[in-house]
Design a protein around this motif. Sequence first.
Motif, PDB file in Angstrom:
ATOM      1  N   PHE A 469     -34.763  -1.214   9.641  1.00 35.43           N
ATOM      2  CA  PHE A 469     -35.513  -2.433   9.384  1.00 35.43           C
ATOM      3  C   PHE A 469     -36.560  -2.725  10.451  1.00 35.43           C
ATOM      4  CE2 PHE A 469     -31.411  -2.763   7.250  1.00 35.43           C
ATOM      5  CZ  PHE A 469     -31.859  -2.868   5.939  1.00 35.43           C
ATOM      6  N   ARG A 470     -36.548  -1.955  11.538  1.00 43.64           N
ATOM      7  CA  ARG A 470     -37.616  -2.068  12.530  1.00 43.64           C
ATOM      8  C   ARG A 470     -38.904  -1.434  12.011  1.00 43.64           C
ATOM      9  NH1 ARG A 470     -34.799  -0.511  18.358  1.00 43.64           N
ATOM     10  NH2 ARG A 470     -33.149  -2.110  18.316  1.00 43.64           N
ATOM     11  N   ASN A 471     -38.781  -0.583  11.003  1.00 46.49           N
ATOM     12  CA  ASN A 471     -39.934   0.168  10.508  1.00 46.49           C
ATOM     13  C   ASN A 471     -40.469  -0.344   9.176  1.00 46.49           C
ATOM     14  OD1 ASN A 471     -39.848   2.423  12.574  1.00 46.49           O
ATOM     15  ND2 ASN A 471     -37.789   2.613  11.711  1.00 46.49           N
ATOM     16  N   VAL A 472     -39.890  -1.439   8.669  1.00 46.28           N
ATOM     17  CA  VAL A 472     -40.268  -1.953   7.357  1.00 46.28           C
ATOM     18  C   VAL A 472     -40.681  -3.414   7.482  1.00 46.28           C
ATOM     19  CG1 VAL A 472     -39.474  -2.414   5.011  1.00 46.28           C
ATOM     20  CG2 VAL A 472     -38.695  -0.359   6.201  1.00 46.28           C
ATOM     21  N   ALA A 473     -41.819  -3.742   6.878  1.00 46.87           N
ATOM     22  CA  ALA A 473     -42.352  -5.103   6.980  1.00 46.87           C
ATOM     23  C   ALA A 473     -42.212  -5.884   5.683  1.00 46.87           C
ATOM     24  CB  ALA A 473     -43.820  -5.050   7.401  1.00 46.87           C
ATOM     25  N   TYR A 474     -41.399  -5.421   4.754  1.00 45.48           N
ATOM     26  CA  TYR A 474     -41.227  -6.133   3.486  1.00 45.48           C
ATOM     27  C   TYR A 474     -40.555  -7.488   3.730  1.00 45.48           C
ATOM     28  CZ  TYR A 474     -41.734  -1.433   1.394  1.00 45.48           C
ATOM     29  OH  TYR A 474     -42.164  -0.176   1.029  1.00 45.48           O
ATOM     30  N   ALA A 475     -40.887  -8.468   2.899  1.00 46.82           N
ATOM     31  CA  ALA A 475     -40.214  -9.764   2.942  1.00 46.82           C
ATOM     32  C   ALA A 475     -38.826  -9.619   2.330  1.00 46.82           C
ATOM     33  CB  ALA A 475     -41.031 -10.798   2.170  1.00 46.82           C
ATOM     34  N   PRO A 476     -37.773 -10.043   3.018  1.00 41.25           N
ATOM     35  CA  PRO A 476     -36.414  -9.874   2.480  1.00 41.25           C
ATOM     36  C   PRO A 476     -36.226 -10.486   1.098  1.00 41.25           C
ATOM     37  CG  PRO A 476     -36.331 -10.518   4.785  1.00 41.25           C
ATOM     38  CD  PRO A 476     -37.766 -10.625   4.363  1.00 41.25           C
ATOM     39  N   ASP A 477     -36.877 -11.650   0.841  1.00 35.58           N
ATOM     40  CA  ASP A 477     -36.723 -12.294  -0.461  1.00 35.58           C
ATOM     41  C   ASP A 477     -37.306 -11.468  -1.594  1.00 35.58           C
ATOM     42  OD1 ASP A 477     -35.530 -14.392   0.772  1.00 35.58           O
ATOM     43  OD2 ASP A 477     -37.225 -15.773   0.621  1.00 35.58           O
ATOM     44  N   GLU A 478     -38.159 -10.497  -1.275  1.00 37.38           N
ATOM     45  CA  GLU A 478     -38.832  -9.692  -2.294  1.00 37.38           C
ATOM     46  C   GLU A 478     -38.358  -8.245  -2.289  1.00 37.38           C
ATOM     47  OE1 GLU A 478     -42.865 -10.270  -1.063  1.00 37.38           O
ATOM     48  OE2 GLU A 478     -43.088 -12.136  -2.204  1.00 37.38           O
ATOM     49  N   THR A 479     -37.174  -7.994  -1.660  1.00 40.20           N
ATOM     50  CA  THR A 479     -36.738  -6.611  -1.411  1.00 40.20           C
ATOM     51  C   THR A 479     -35.333  -6.367  -1.944  1.00 40.20           C
ATOM     52  OG1 THR A 479     -38.082  -6.534   0.600  1.00 40.20           O
ATOM     53  CG2 THR A 479     -36.357  -4.877   0.383  1.00 40.20           C
ATOM     54  N   VAL A 480     -35.147  -5.186  -2.533  1.00 39.47           N
ATOM     55  CA  VAL A 480     -33.824  -4.684  -2.880  1.00 39.47           C
ATOM     56  C   VAL A 480     -33.573  -3.425  -2.056  1.00 39.47           C
ATOM     57  CG1 VAL A 480     -34.705  -3.354  -4.843  1.00 39.47           C
ATOM     58  CG2 VAL A 480     -32.290  -3.927  -4.749  1.00 39.47           C
ATOM     59  N   VAL A 481     -32.344  -3.253  -1.593  1.00 40.36           N
ATOM     60  CA  VAL A 481     -31.960  -2.084  -0.795  1.00 40.36           C
ATOM     61  C   VAL A 481     -30.964  -1.243  -1.582  1.00 40.36           C
ATOM     62  CG1 VAL A 481     -30.769  -1.290   1.285  1.00 40.36           C
ATOM     63  CG2 VAL A 481     -32.401  -3.171   1.440  1.00 40.36           C
ATOM     64  N   VAL A 482     -31.231   0.055  -1.665  1.00 41.83           N
ATOM     65  CA  VAL A 482     -30.284   1.011  -2.234  1.00 41.83           C
ATOM     66  C   VAL A 482     -29.600   1.742  -1.091  1.00 41.83           C
ATOM     67  CG1 VAL A 482     -30.033   3.136  -3.577  1.00 41.83           C
ATOM     68  CG2 VAL A 482     -31.518   1.323  -4.402  1.00 41.83           C
ATOM     69  N   LEU A 483     -28.279   1.801  -1.136  1.00 41.69           N
ATOM     70  CA  LEU A 483     -27.490   2.527  -0.140  1.00 41.69           C
ATOM     71  C   LEU A 483     -26.793   3.690  -0.819  1.00 41.69           C
ATOM     72  CD1 LEU A 483     -25.668  -0.489   1.596  1.00 41.69           C
ATOM     73  CD2 LEU A 483     -27.856   0.531   2.228  1.00 41.69           C
ATOM     74  N   ASP A 484     -26.890   4.869  -0.243  1.00 41.90           N
ATOM     75  CA  ASP A 484     -26.175   6.050  -0.738  1.00 41.90           C
ATOM     76  C   ASP A 484     -25.739   6.876   0.471  1.00 41.90           C
ATOM     77  OD1 ASP A 484     -25.056   8.037  -2.248  1.00 41.90           O
ATOM     78  OD2 ASP A 484     -26.943   8.886  -2.950  1.00 41.90           O
ATOM     79  N   PRO A 485     -24.771   6.350   1.251  1.00 42.24           N
ATOM     80  CA  PRO A 485     -24.380   7.013   2.495  1.00 42.24           C
ATOM     81  C   PRO A 485     -23.457   8.197   2.256  1.00 42.24           C
ATOM     82  CG  PRO A 485     -23.029   5.078   2.151  1.00 42.24           C
ATOM     83  CD  PRO A 485     -24.023   5.115   1.015  1.00 42.24           C
ATOM     84  N   PRO A 486     -23.152   8.980   3.300  1.00 41.78           N
ATOM     85  CA  PRO A 486     -22.163  10.051   3.170  1.00 41.78           C
ATOM     86  C   PRO A 486     -20.767   9.469   2.971  1.00 41.78           C
ATOM     87  CG  PRO A 486     -22.895   9.829   5.447  1.00 41.78           C
ATOM     88  CD  PRO A 486     -23.772   8.942   4.640  1.00 41.78           C
ATOM     89  N   ARG A 487     -19.769  10.330   2.853  1.00 41.56           N
ATOM     90  CA  ARG A 487     -18.402   9.898   2.521  1.00 41.56           C
ATOM     91  C   ARG A 487     -17.827   8.890   3.509  1.00 41.56           C
ATOM     92  NH1 ARG A 487     -15.673  12.092  -1.338  1.00 41.56           N
ATOM     93  NH2 ARG A 487     -13.704  11.454  -0.393  1.00 41.56           N
ATOM     94  N   LYS A 488     -18.221   8.964   4.762  1.00 43.68           N
ATOM     95  CA  LYS A 488     -17.653   8.038   5.748  1.00 43.68           C
ATOM     96  C   LYS A 488     -18.180   6.623   5.581  1.00 43.68           C
ATOM     97  CE  LYS A 488     -21.110   9.024   9.324  1.00 43.68           C
ATOM     98  NZ  LYS A 488     -21.320   9.496  10.710  1.00 43.68           N
ATOM     99  N   GLY A 489     -19.188   6.424   4.738  1.00 45.96           N
ATOM    100  CA  GLY A 489     -19.734   5.105   4.502  1.00 45.96           C
ATOM    101  C   GLY A 489     -20.726   4.683   5.563  1.00 45.96           C
TER     102      GLY A 489
END
Length: 574
Positions: A469-489
Amino acid sequence: MVSIPAPAAATAVVDGQRAPAQRNGAPKRPNPGSNRAWKQKKTKRERNITEGSSEEVLQYDILALLESRKSGPGTDAAAEDTIPAENDEPLPEEGTEIEVDVLELSSTGDGLAMRPGSGQVYVVPFTIPGDTARVKVFRHLRREQHSVADFVSVTKPSPLRDDARVQCHYFASCGGCQFQMLDYPEQLRLKRRVLDKAYRNFANLPAELVPAVGDTIGSPLQYGYRTKLTPHFDGPPGFRPSKRGRNPKVPSESCPDIGFMQKGKRKVLDIEDCPIGTTAVRLGLARERERMRREFQKYERGATILLRENTRRYLDDDDNQGEAPPEDGDHLPPYTARSEGDGFVDVKSCQTDSKATTTEYIGEHTFTNPAGSFFQNNNSILPIFTAYIKDHILPPPSSSSPGAGAIKYLIDAYSGSGLFTITLASVFQHSTGIDIAADSIASAGRNAALNGLGEDRCKFIAADAGQLFRNVAYAPDETVVVLDPPRKGCDADFLAQLRRFGPRRVLYVSCNVHTQARDVGVLVRGEGEGARYHLESLVGFDFFPQTGHVEGVAILNRHDSKAEAADQKDSRYR
């Protein structure tokens, strides 16, 4: 996360040595000369158990079975007296064969069985509830209230079992599949139950905060679906690897067994064919086995063989650089397979060089990757899966909070080679994918270009997801995040950063629904600084038919205090 109590032990194995029993769980008498409280040591196996691991999942299921036997419907004191106290009954010697009744199925895919009048659980692979099975006792783990047993045979089959469904003659020996004896709807029902239990055991949430799990979405192919297999073989007998190369090199005298690990043993099972692999991958396995018969003396140690499907597509309305698609039969190159689709012909081959580029198609999208890199292994379900994600990535219009604007941006954490960033690009004004692996980001950039996406539509960042999130300037209210981590979460630092950023919506995809449940619990409880979320939906996808594995998709929405306050204000004037 709730800790699992260690059962009392009649004998314990500590670092390979048997320790004397502590009857009924009574603690060892403390040393009068020591001020330190005595603490029972964990076995090496217990020390290696991690959050969401198969060992921890199994232990939850064993304890649940034992508890149900004590308090199940119709249980009375007389019935309970027929079950000896924990670890008090004599157990059969290790190595002996016994009959057991299979009562439950663990989320690991193994059957949980007991003997009449016994309080010991036997973990038996390749069995299902209702089976009576003959098993060979392998090891007693008294502290963990169970024994590990090898499957020998079924003496009385469950009504759910039909061995005529089994399509692999290595089934019940190879550790790859567990469910080939079950019909497919029953497999999907069991996988829904795995997801449900994961959230009950690992989310640490009250039941009312967890929605009912949806029906598991099945794979169009139940066999012939795996686009990647990695058989392996051991080194020559007597070979011991040495970091300095001091051990003598001994060539093999004959071609080694090539295949997968035998269930419960550190031994490679020689496997000529694997019916869950695609046609091209199975042809590749046959080709590599033939090659090894000619070249086995070149290998002085064991190795893994990569088998990855690669697709060459010929479009009906394209000149294909002057090439016509090959026909079946003599015109088809060796070890390749041909298939026809709507407006195209695919010729599929098998790649074994991990650095070579492979291509596959998901609907209208094209993806290339190094053959040895990660990409989902069931192409048949990917169009359904990505369509589901696309249909649910934005909240339903009826669920929009008062005063909330449109979601315009996507952050794809753990983006890999860009699967979600690219297939979802048409939904958003701009998207950002991030991955810790620079080679994955390079592949993602190439895939974006292949699909006509420039940096005005999406970009990719090679960085630790914990710094995303240090590298992204999107407004949180206008943003969706997709998470697809490895097995350890996700790690705790990343989850804390995600909550501080506070995106409006989160879609969490996971190949380990137990660590997913743990992480989702953190987001829903919302303890400490940052946003808090509520869980909208849970559903599983069957990426690996015939196995106990299920892929989970959880969708969460941010609790919006401003929107909630506005809604409450409006309600006063209704």
